[in-house]
Design a protein around this motif. Sequence first.
Motif, PDB file in Angstrom:
ATOM      1  N   CYS A  84       0.734  -1.231   0.116  1.00  0.00           N
ATOM      2  CA  CYS A  84      -0.108   0.047  -0.093  1.00  0.00           C
ATOM      3  C   CYS A  84       0.843   1.243   0.052  1.00  0.00           C
ATOM      4  O   CYS A  84       1.876   1.389   0.748  1.00  0.00           O
ATOM      5  CB  CYS A  84      -0.889   0.067   1.359  1.00  0.00           C
ATOM      6  SG  CYS A  84      -2.378   1.142   0.837  1.00  0.00           S
ATOM      7  N   ASN A  86      -0.515   4.041   1.031  1.00  0.00           N
ATOM      8  CA  ASN A  86      -1.280   5.161   1.885  1.00  0.00           C
ATOM      9  C   ASN A  86      -0.531   4.899   3.492  1.00  0.00           C
ATOM     10  O   ASN A  86      -0.270   3.611   3.440  1.00  0.00           O
ATOM     11  CB  ASN A  86      -2.837   4.858   1.944  1.00  0.00           C
ATOM     12  CG  ASN A  86      -3.239   5.352   0.435  1.00  0.00           C
ATOM     13  OD1 ASN A  86      -3.221   6.465  -0.058  1.00  0.00           O
ATOM     14  ND2 ASN A  86      -3.958   4.500  -0.223  1.00  0.00           N
ATOM     15  N   CYS A  88      -2.602   4.887   6.767  1.00  0.00           N
ATOM     16  CA  CYS A  88      -3.710   5.060   7.623  1.00  0.00           C
ATOM     17  C   CYS A  88      -3.453   4.594   8.844  1.00  0.00           C
ATOM     18  O   CYS A  88      -2.803   3.401   9.048  1.00  0.00           O
ATOM     19  CB  CYS A  88      -4.862   4.173   6.902  1.00  0.00           C
ATOM     20  SG  CYS A  88      -5.296   4.420   5.085  1.00  0.00           S
ATOM     21  N   TYR A  90      -4.879   3.524  11.449  1.00  0.00           N
ATOM     22  CA  TYR A  90      -5.597   2.309  12.054  1.00  0.00           C
ATOM     23  C   TYR A  90      -5.329   1.073  11.202  1.00  0.00           C
ATOM     24  O   TYR A  90      -5.788  -0.087  11.565  1.00  0.00           O
ATOM     25  CB  TYR A  90      -7.078   2.537  11.903  1.00  0.00           C
ATOM     26  CG  TYR A  90      -7.712   3.116  10.672  1.00  0.00           C
ATOM     27  CD1 TYR A  90      -7.861   2.253   9.607  1.00  0.00           C
ATOM     28  CD2 TYR A  90      -7.611   4.532  10.182  1.00  0.00           C
ATOM     29  CE1 TYR A  90      -8.285   2.706   8.128  1.00  0.00           C
ATOM     30  CE2 TYR A  90      -7.933   4.949   9.089  1.00  0.00           C
ATOM     31  CZ  TYR A  90      -8.360   3.876   8.008  1.00  0.00           C
ATOM     32  OH  TYR A  90      -8.716   4.337   6.960  1.00  0.00           O
ATOM     33  N   CYS A  91      -4.603   0.959   9.936  1.00  0.00           N
ATOM     34  CA  CYS A  91      -4.378  -0.237   9.162  1.00  0.00           C
ATOM     35  C   CYS A  91      -2.937  -0.773   9.178  1.00  0.00           C
ATOM     36  O   CYS A  91      -2.060  -0.373   9.205  1.00  0.00           O
ATOM     37  CB  CYS A  91      -4.929   0.130   7.759  1.00  0.00           C
ATOM     38  SG  CYS A  91      -4.645  -1.397   6.605  1.00  0.00           S
ATOM     39  N   PHE A  93      -1.539  -2.608   7.042  1.00  0.00           N
ATOM     40  CA  PHE A  93      -0.829  -2.450   5.679  1.00  0.00           C
ATOM     41  C   PHE A  93      -0.419  -1.086   5.460  1.00  0.00           C
ATOM     42  O   PHE A  93       0.109  -1.131   4.525  1.00  0.00           O
ATOM     43  CB  PHE A  93      -1.829  -2.834   4.619  1.00  0.00           C
ATOM     44  CG  PHE A  93      -2.352  -4.251   4.363  1.00  0.00           C
ATOM     45  CD1 PHE A  93      -2.091  -5.111   5.386  1.00  0.00           C
ATOM     46  CD2 PHE A  93      -3.353  -4.540   3.759  1.00  0.00           C
ATOM     47  CE1 PHE A  93      -2.451  -6.420   5.582  1.00  0.00           C
ATOM     48  CE2 PHE A  93      -3.698  -5.868   3.768  1.00  0.00           C
ATOM     49  CZ  PHE A  93      -3.567  -6.747   4.536  1.00  0.00           C
ATOM     50  N   SER A  94      -0.531  -0.250   6.375  1.00  0.00           N
ATOM     51  CA  SER A  94       0.173   1.003   6.013  1.00  0.00           C
ATOM     52  C   SER A  94       1.415   1.201   5.655  1.00  0.00           C
ATOM     53  O   SER A  94       2.167   0.159   5.916  1.00  0.00           O
ATOM     54  CB  SER A  94      -0.028   2.155   7.318  1.00  0.00           C
ATOM     55  OG  SER A  94      -1.255   2.495   7.400  1.00  0.00           O
ATOM     56  N   GLY A 129      -4.336  -3.917  -0.936  1.00  0.00           N
ATOM     57  CA  GLY A 129      -4.081  -2.378  -0.669  1.00  0.00           C
ATOM     58  C   GLY A 129      -3.819  -1.577  -2.081  1.00  0.00           C
ATOM     59  O   GLY A 129      -4.023  -2.117  -3.219  1.00  0.00           O
ATOM     60  N   GLU A 182     -14.616   4.905   5.751  1.00  0.00           N
ATOM     61  CA  GLU A 182     -13.721   4.842   6.985  1.00  0.00           C
ATOM     62  C   GLU A 182     -14.344   5.769   8.234  1.00  0.00           C
ATOM     63  O   GLU A 182     -14.905   5.395   9.048  1.00  0.00           O
ATOM     64  CB  GLU A 182     -12.281   5.158   7.001  1.00  0.00           C
ATOM     65  CG  GLU A 182     -11.661   4.542   5.614  1.00  0.00           C
ATOM     66  CD  GLU A 182     -11.456   3.113   5.597  1.00  0.00           C
ATOM     67  OE1 GLU A 182     -12.236   2.120   6.382  1.00  0.00           O
ATOM     68  OE2 GLU A 182     -10.909   2.475   4.641  1.00  0.00           O
ATOM     69  N   LYS A 198      -5.174   8.553  -0.504  1.00  0.00           N
ATOM     70  CA  LYS A 198      -6.454   8.247   0.120  1.00  0.00           C
ATOM     71  C   LYS A 198      -6.632   9.729   0.931  1.00  0.00           C
ATOM     72  O   LYS A 198      -7.793   9.829   1.489  1.00  0.00           O
ATOM     73  CB  LYS A 198      -6.411   7.168   0.955  1.00  0.00           C
ATOM     74  CG  LYS A 198      -7.718   6.590   1.509  1.00  0.00           C
ATOM     75  CD  LYS A 198      -7.324   5.298   2.393  1.00  0.00           C
ATOM     76  CE  LYS A 198      -8.857   4.745   3.027  1.00  0.00           C
ATOM     77  NZ  LYS A 198      -8.435   3.652   3.565  1.00  0.00           N
ATOM     78  N   GLN A 360      -4.264  -8.040   7.889  1.00  0.00           N
ATOM     79  CA  GLN A 360      -4.416  -6.416   7.955  1.00  0.00           C
ATOM     80  C   GLN A 360      -5.068  -6.335   9.159  1.00  0.00           C
ATOM     81  O   GLN A 360      -4.656  -5.346   9.916  1.00  0.00           O
ATOM     82  CB  GLN A 360      -5.741  -6.110   7.013  1.00  0.00           C
ATOM     83  CG  GLN A 360      -6.037  -4.636   7.044  1.00  0.00           C
ATOM     84  CD  GLN A 360      -7.091  -4.509   5.882  1.00  0.00           C
ATOM     85  OE1 GLN A 360      -8.004  -5.183   5.366  1.00  0.00           O
ATOM     86  NE2 GLN A 360      -7.084  -3.226   5.231  1.00  0.00           N
TER      87      GLN A 360
END
Length: 394
Positions: A84, A86, A88, A90-91, A93-94, A129, A182, A198, A360
């Motif tokens: 990914c 991005n 984020c 809370y994720c 995969f950031s 992602g 989200e 995003k 994730q």
Amino acid sequence: MSFVAEFNSLPLASLVKQSSNAGASAVREALAKERFSLSDVAHLISPAAGEFLETIGRRSQALTQQRFGKVIRLFAPLYLSNECINNCKYCGFSRDNAILRVTLSVEEVKREASALAAQGFRNLLLVAGEHPKFVSNSYLRDCVAALHAEIPSVSLEVGPMETDEYGPLVAAGADGLVVYQETYDPAVYDDMHTAGPKRNFGWRMETPERAYAAGFRRIGIGALYGLADWRYEAICVAAHADYLLRNCWKAYLTISLPRLRPCAGEFQPLTHMTDREMVQLVCAFRLMFPDVGLVLSTREPARLRDGLIPLGITLMSAGSHTEPGGYTGAGKEKLHHTERGRIVELGASETAVETRATEQFNIADERSAGEVADHIRRLGYEPVWKDWDAALTA
Ligand code: SF4
């Protein structure tokens, strides 16, 4: 007018206040209606309406059985890639999380899909992602096309695209698109999304409309509960669903209700929604939207999921893995880190220990798909594995 324009003119602060301040008489008044406005929904999800949960639940149950029968549709997420661009907060995969990453080849995706088909699934959600280098539009199209013969219903949860980019995916056989806003709170959204495309709040919010214009037959929306006040989010989701039902009426709409789960990066939820409030929200959405599919994933524990089956949920994931290769071990020999878009090989100590890509988020309902299906039957409902067949549209 797009939903962004409508969203910007909504009296959201006033609706949230109505919800916080509602008394028993406002709840009774809302419950006396047959059709519900946003203001009614604000009352149905109010703290005061918690005292009426049994009444709201009975009505939601009756409405769900009337519109859907005693049926729960099952689907499985199939993760293609955890790359990914991005960030984020809370994720897992950031892009800045030093996790083990992989993108499955089309052949590996087929193996994962066959393993899910062997369990009974005919309805898959392909998840990836957002990373154009690893997850290109042509790669996604090839994945969809490769699964089309074996899996009649394929949906996508991938980085948002322009309408003309969605066209080839629809033509290849993808029939659904899922995109969660989200959070509908622009300030929280800005804070949570620190880097990557995003960050564009409005463009993401218009994604369902672009997907509809491209020809997707099913559209899924939702908020991720745990970032902003859940009642604010719920009112915004209701407004968004209402807009889509009026403007994208040929598509079948679903609303998901994911709550934040632990993930790499160890982000802690900023707000809390109790199980009882979750039940209240499911029932309120059902009352306002009798024909909309309500989706519950394995983020929620088995007991709550079982309890929600008779109350309004119509679609559930089961036996889920949230990492690429989770069902067959596919791709484990290609695990790596990614730094600034470049693949970095694992060190010897990592290869000795790790055997799978990073997930994730942790799931809470760890039962197999077969166990979930058995339990659905024990509750007197029919588990349905196949959501749709393209032949029905001919
Ligand atoms: S939520 Fe989606 S966009 Fe954000 S880091 Fe995770 S996979 Fe990437």
